[in-house]
Enzyme design. Structure first.
Site, mmCIF file in Angstrom:
data_model
loop_
_atom_site.group_PDB
_atom_site.id
_atom_site.type_symbol
_atom_site.label_atom_id
_atom_site.label_comp_id
_atom_site.label_asym_id
_atom_site.label_seq_id
_atom_site.Cartn_x
_atom_site.Cartn_y
_atom_site.Cartn_z
ATOM 1 N N LYS A 193 0.831 -1.212 0.000
ATOM 2 C CA LYS A 193 0.000 0.000 0.000
ATOM 3 C C LYS A 193 0.867 1.264 0.000
ATOM 4 C CE LYS A 193 -2.233 -1.076 3.821
ATOM 5 N NZ LYS A 193 -1.786 -2.429 4.244
ATOM 6 N N ARG A 268 -9.422 0.729 9.490
ATOM 7 C CA ARG A 268 -9.117 -0.669 9.764
ATOM 8 C C ARG A 268 -10.239 -1.339 10.543
ATOM 9 N NH1 ARG A 268 -3.028 0.173 9.399
ATOM 10 N NH2 ARG A 268 -2.070 -1.880 9.386
ATOM 11 N N ARG A 307 11.587 -7.112 4.374
ATOM 12 C CA ARG A 307 11.578 -5.676 4.678
ATOM 13 C C ARG A 307 12.169 -5.414 6.061
ATOM 14 N NH1 ARG A 307 5.907 -2.452 4.672
ATOM 15 N NH2 ARG A 307 5.767 -3.105 6.832
ATOM 16 N N ARG A 313 11.693 -1.544 11.558
ATOM 17 C CA ARG A 313 10.400 -1.554 12.248
ATOM 18 C C ARG A 313 10.314 -2.763 13.176
ATOM 19 N NH1 ARG A 313 5.456 -0.309 8.134
ATOM 20 N NH2 ARG A 313 4.396 -1.443 9.807
ATOM 21 N N ARG A 325 -0.189 -9.492 12.966
ATOM 22 C CA ARG A 325 -0.713 -8.354 12.185
ATOM 23 C C ARG A 325 -1.649 -8.859 11.079
ATOM 24 N NH1 ARG A 325 4.648 -5.694 10.348
ATOM 25 N NH2 ARG A 325 3.305 -4.269 9.176
HETATM 26 P P1 AMP Z 1 0.991 -0.018 9.016
HETATM 27 O O1 AMP Z 1 2.158 0.878 8.825
HETATM 28 O O2 AMP Z 1 -0.223 0.423 8.270
HETATM 29 O O3 AMP Z 1 1.330 -1.471 8.774
HETATM 30 O O4 AMP Z 1 0.583 0.099 10.562
HETATM 31 C C1 AMP Z 1 1.451 -0.291 11.586
HETATM 32 C C2 AMP Z 1 0.720 -0.388 12.896
HETATM 33 O O5 AMP Z 1 0.189 0.891 13.253
HETATM 34 C C3 AMP Z 1 -0.461 -1.338 12.918
HETATM 35 O O6 AMP Z 1 -0.075 -2.692 13.113
HETATM 36 C C4 AMP Z 1 -1.247 -0.781 14.091
HETATM 37 O O7 AMP Z 1 -0.674 -1.135 15.317
HETATM 38 C C5 AMP Z 1 -1.057 0.727 13.928
HETATM 39 N N1 AMP Z 1 -2.103 1.300 13.054
HETATM 40 C C6 AMP Z 1 -1.937 1.879 11.843
HETATM 41 N N2 AMP Z 1 -3.110 2.288 11.331
HETATM 42 C C7 AMP Z 1 -4.054 1.926 12.226
HETATM 43 C C8 AMP Z 1 -5.458 2.035 12.273
HETATM 44 N N3 AMP Z 1 -6.163 2.591 11.279
HETATM 45 N N4 AMP Z 1 -6.109 1.559 13.373
HETATM 46 C C9 AMP Z 1 -5.431 1.009 14.384
HETATM 47 N N5 AMP Z 1 -4.119 0.841 14.389
HETATM 48 C C10 AMP Z 1 -3.412 1.296 13.336
#
Ligand code: AMP
Length: 369
Positions: A193, A268, A307, A313, A325
């Site tokens: 994404k 989400r 990654r 991360r 996740r």
């Molecule tokens: P991402 O970078 O989108 O993979 O997000 C990394 C982490 O950030 C996720 O595993 C969640 O812990 C938190 N996070 C990101 N976006 C959301 C969201 N919309 N709702 C809840 N947690 C989020």
């Protein structure tokens, strides 16, 4: 939302509300006039709908006619003196009720009073369905008012924007912001994404908001929000809705001039999707599409482990967090497919291939919206 010529309009006053206002006007006026037969005069073009509905509801006998105010030839401005066409009937000694669709600045009323001064009418009353108190600049009494509205441009129910919109049975209000393109980029962690959003934001001139990136920025800067989010993110759990929604609202508000957004990692949960719809409504806008990158779980785990070697991360660091996740995605997030499918806004795209190939698949969907 509807488009007339170059402008967008959103629903404002329903047909039922209009109907109720006209009933109220008809009752009020008939009570005042009693058994006398009034002459109702509609001012064309805008009043044709209100006059038609009004006289159907008027409980006693009445006469109806229409007049039109037209600018003198060669005079363009609406502020200029107008002349009356269509008044052929002798109105001396009669009770005349002018029926207007809308009274705005009151310029038309000024002309009406000037014209009727010499007609010898017994009484001249003014009734209007819509009235803009903030715009009205004249002293003429308005005897009957249907619905008071703010100083906004409206169309529908007889009112037009450059000729269009008179036929609509409800009233619409002009949207102050221009039409935006808002895309939810969807898919499990590792679907690509972020990579694709970078490409799309440049191509379509959109603002990219990644909630994960905003959380990571806050963690790096050791803010209170960052500290809170970190405890969830490190385990691969979702950050609570209340916190995430508040943050997202603030990010959108920070970009008030955006032509649209790519939401990456948001919504989400159902609560987040509903909050996003509400937020877009306040911008006179909506979500145009959810585009989902579809990738097999095992490919995702492989991509994220790879990654993790360079991203730094913590949530990419080991397989059990990565699998949590992905599990969070299937138990809490994947249901959003139904949310957007039910509105015909869901588009699945194969997320396996080169970055360029996938970008082309996404562009094809956006171009078709
Ligand atoms: P991402 O970078 O989108 O993979 O997000 C990394 C982490 O950030 C996720 O595993 C969640 O812990 C938190 N996070 C990101 N976006 C959301 C969201 N919309 N709702 C809840 N947690 C989020």
């Amino acid at each position: 939302m509807i488009k007339l010529h170059d402008k967008y309009f959103k629903p404002f006053i329903s047909a039922q509300e209009i109907d109720a206002a006209i009933s109220k006007l008809a009752n009020e006026i008939s009570k005042d006039i009693g058994d006398e037969i009034p002459v109702f005069i509609g001012i064309l073009n805008g009043s044709f709908m209100v006059v038609s509905d009004f006289v159907k509801k008027y409980p006693k006998p009445c006469e109806v006619t229409f007049i039109k105010l037209a600018s003198y030839e060669g005079v363009k401005s609406t502020e200029d003196i107008q002349r009356l066409i269509g008044l052929t009937q002798d109105l001396s000694g009669r009770t005349v009720v002018i029926l207007e669709d809308i009274i705005d600045t009151g310029n038309t009323l000024h002309e009406i009073h000037r014209i009727f001064k010499n007609e010898g009418v017994k009484a001249l009353k003014i009734a209007t369905l819509f009235y803009k108190p903030e715009a009205y600049k004249k002293d003429f009494k308005i005897h009957y008012k249907g619905i008071e509205i703010p100083k906004k441009f409206i169309v529908g129910y007889g009112l037009d924007y450059n000729g269009l919109g008179r036929d609509i049975p409800e009233v619409y209000q002009i949207c102050t912001t221009q039409k935006m393109t808002n895309i939810v980029l969807f898919g499990p962690p590792g679907a690509g994404k972020g990579t694709q959003a970078e490409f799309l934001k440049d191509k379509y001139n959109l603002v990219h908001i990644s909630t994960g990136d905003v959380f990571r920025y806050n963690i790096k800067n050791e803010t209170a929000l960052g500290t809170l989010a970190k405890s969830y993110m490190d385990k691969g759990d979702l950050v609570p809705d209340e916190v995430t929604i508040k943050m997202l609202n603030a990010e959108v508000d920070r970009n008030a001039d955006a032509q649209g957004f790519i939401f990456d990692g948001f919504p989400r949960t159902n609560a987040q999707a509903e909050a996003l719809d509400k937020l877009m409504e306040t911008k006179d806008s909506n979500i145009n599409a959810m585009i989902a990158l579809e990738v097999d779980d095992e490919v995702l785990v492989e991509r994220l482990l790879k990654r993790g070697k360079t991203s730094g991360r913590p949530d990419d660091a080991n397989e059990s967090i990565i699998r949590n996740r992905i599990k969070e995605y299937y138990t809490k997030t994947a249901i959003l497919k139904d949310y957007y499918s039910s509105q015909d806004k869901y588009f699945g795209v194969d997320g396996v291939g080169s970055i360029q190939e996938i970008a082309e698949r996404l562009s094809k969907v956006i171009d078709s919206l």
